[in-house]
Write a protein that holds these residues in place. Structure first.
Motif, PDB file in Angstrom:
ATOM      1  N   CYS A  73      48.128  36.916  44.000  1.00  0.00           N
ATOM      2  CA  CYS A  73      46.964  36.113  44.420  1.00  0.00           C
ATOM      3  C   CYS A  73      47.221  34.635  43.739  1.00  0.00           C
ATOM      4  N   LYS A  74      47.014  33.751  44.463  1.00  0.00           N
ATOM      5  CA  LYS A  74      47.013  32.576  43.673  1.00  0.00           C
ATOM      6  C   LYS A  74      46.167  32.113  42.659  1.00  0.00           C
ATOM      7  N   ASN A  75      44.721  32.880  43.002  1.00  0.00           N
ATOM      8  CA  ASN A  75      43.827  32.571  42.138  1.00  0.00           C
ATOM      9  C   ASN A  75      43.562  33.436  41.191  1.00  0.00           C
ATOM     10  N   CYS A  76      43.721  34.739  41.162  1.00  0.00           N
ATOM     11  CA  CYS A  76      43.693  35.609  39.768  1.00  0.00           C
ATOM     12  C   CYS A  76      44.932  36.351  39.593  1.00  0.00           C
ATOM     13  N   GLY A  77      46.069  36.228  40.260  1.00  0.00           N
ATOM     14  CA  GLY A  77      47.161  36.849  40.060  1.00  0.00           C
ATOM     15  C   GLY A  77      47.364  38.518  40.372  1.00  0.00           C
ATOM     16  N   ALA A  78      46.507  38.764  40.878  1.00  0.00           N
ATOM     17  CA  ALA A  78      46.405  40.375  41.308  1.00  0.00           C
ATOM     18  C   ALA A  78      47.599  40.592  42.271  1.00  0.00           C
ATOM     19  N   GLN A  79      47.887  41.819  42.196  1.00  0.00           N
ATOM     20  CA  GLN A  79      49.048  42.004  43.116  1.00  0.00           C
ATOM     21  C   GLN A  79      48.450  42.658  44.461  1.00  0.00           C
ATOM     22  N   LEU A  80      49.104  41.933  45.673  1.00  0.00           N
ATOM     23  CA  LEU A  80      48.451  42.285  46.992  1.00  0.00           C
ATOM     24  C   LEU A  80      49.642  43.063  48.114  1.00  0.00           C
ATOM     25  N   GLU A  81      48.938  43.690  48.901  1.00  0.00           N
ATOM     26  CA  GLU A  81      49.692  44.151  49.680  1.00  0.00           C
ATOM     27  C   GLU A  81      50.270  42.963  50.727  1.00  0.00           C
ATOM     28  N   GLU A 128      50.387  42.616  53.984  1.00  0.00           N
ATOM     29  CA  GLU A 128      49.612  42.531  55.032  1.00  0.00           C
ATOM     30  C   GLU A 128      48.076  42.218  54.706  1.00  0.00           C
ATOM     31  N   ALA A 129      47.981  41.899  53.464  1.00  0.00           N
ATOM     32  CA  ALA A 129      46.473  41.612  52.785  1.00  0.00           C
ATOM     33  C   ALA A 129      46.136  40.150  53.333  1.00  0.00           C
ATOM     34  N   VAL A 130      44.748  40.205  53.629  1.00  0.00           N
ATOM     35  CA  VAL A 130      44.187  38.724  54.315  1.00  0.00           C
ATOM     36  C   VAL A 130      43.194  38.455  53.002  1.00  0.00           C
ATOM     37  N   ILE A 131      42.606  39.046  52.267  1.00  0.00           N
ATOM     38  CA  ILE A 131      41.780  38.944  51.313  1.00  0.00           C
ATOM     39  C   ILE A 131      42.195  39.466  49.995  1.00  0.00           C
ATOM     40  N   CYS A 132      42.078  39.077  48.799  1.00  0.00           N
ATOM     41  CA  CYS A 132      42.503  39.426  47.337  1.00  0.00           C
ATOM     42  C   CYS A 132      41.556  40.748  47.074  1.00  0.00           C
ATOM     43  N   PRO A 133      41.751  41.895  46.739  1.00  0.00           N
ATOM     44  CA  PRO A 133      40.851  42.727  46.473  1.00  0.00           C
ATOM     45  C   PRO A 133      40.391  42.548  45.019  1.00  0.00           C
ATOM     46  N   GLY A 134      40.978  41.684  44.364  1.00  0.00           N
ATOM     47  CA  GLY A 134      40.317  41.570  42.729  1.00  0.00           C
ATOM     48  C   GLY A 134      39.427  40.515  42.920  1.00  0.00           C
ATOM     49  N   CYS A 135      39.684  39.260  43.639  1.00  0.00           N
ATOM     50  CA  CYS A 135      38.838  38.032  43.473  1.00  0.00           C
ATOM     51  C   CYS A 135      38.011  37.812  44.856  1.00  0.00           C
ATOM     52  N   GLY A 136      38.584  38.276  45.921  1.00  0.00           N
ATOM     53  CA  GLY A 136      38.074  37.947  47.178  1.00  0.00           C
ATOM     54  C   GLY A 136      38.350  36.761  47.778  1.00  0.00           C
ATOM     55  N   CYS A 137      39.324  35.986  47.185  1.00  0.00           N
ATOM     56  CA  CYS A 137      39.819  34.868  48.055  1.00  0.00           C
ATOM     57  C   CYS A 137      40.840  35.047  48.948  1.00  0.00           C
ATOM     58  N   ALA A 138      40.782  34.100  50.006  1.00  0.00           N
ATOM     59  CA  ALA A 138      41.818  34.406  51.160  1.00  0.00           C
ATOM     60  C   ALA A 138      43.227  34.292  50.524  1.00  0.00           C
ATOM     61  N   THR A 139      44.039  34.846  51.179  1.00  0.00           N
ATOM     62  CA  THR A 139      45.573  34.812  51.009  1.00  0.00           C
ATOM     63  C   THR A 139      46.088  33.644  52.048  1.00  0.00           C
TER      64      THR A 139
END
Length: 111
Positions: free
Chosen positions: A4-12, A14-25
């Motif tokens: 994630c660009k916002n919080c740095g959480a690892q994403l799948e 095909e993820a559309v929304i970050c599960p950590g912060c809820g921001c769009a990918t």
């Protein structure tokens, strides 16, 4: 794996929304990001009656303004951000701020 660009959480991938912060990918299409919904008529009327309750409370009692104003601001922010408001809050608004606003909030099925 993406991050994630916002919080740095690892994403799948095909993820559309970050599960950590809820921001769009970056993979999120513009249509997938929900536009903020307009408040319903009941919400707007309830907000007006809460403000009127604060004004009426200012003329009669100064101490109740300590909870009337914060409750009105909380409700205004919740409908602006399209967040749900709990039943307990609605009942407290009914009892402590304005009876009509509380009834309208309890009748509102949008949140």
């Amino acid at each position: 794996m993406k991050y994630c660009k916002n919080c740095g959480a690892q994403l799948e991938d095909e993820a559309v929304i970050c599960p950590g912060c809820g921001c769009a990918t970056d993979a999120a299409p513009a249509a997938a990001i929900a536009a903020p919904a307009e408040p319903s008529t009941l919400q707007t009327i309830a907000k007006v009656f809460m403000i009127l309750g604060c004004i009426a409370g200012a003329f009669c009692f100064l101490i109740p303004l300590a909870w009337m104003i914060p409750m009105t601001l909380h409700y205004s922010k919740a409908i602006k951000e399209n967040r749900p408001v709990g039943i307990g809050f609605k009942i407290c608004a009914f009892l402590f701020v304005n009876m009509i606003a509380g009834i309208l909030m309890l009748c509102d099925t949008k949140n």
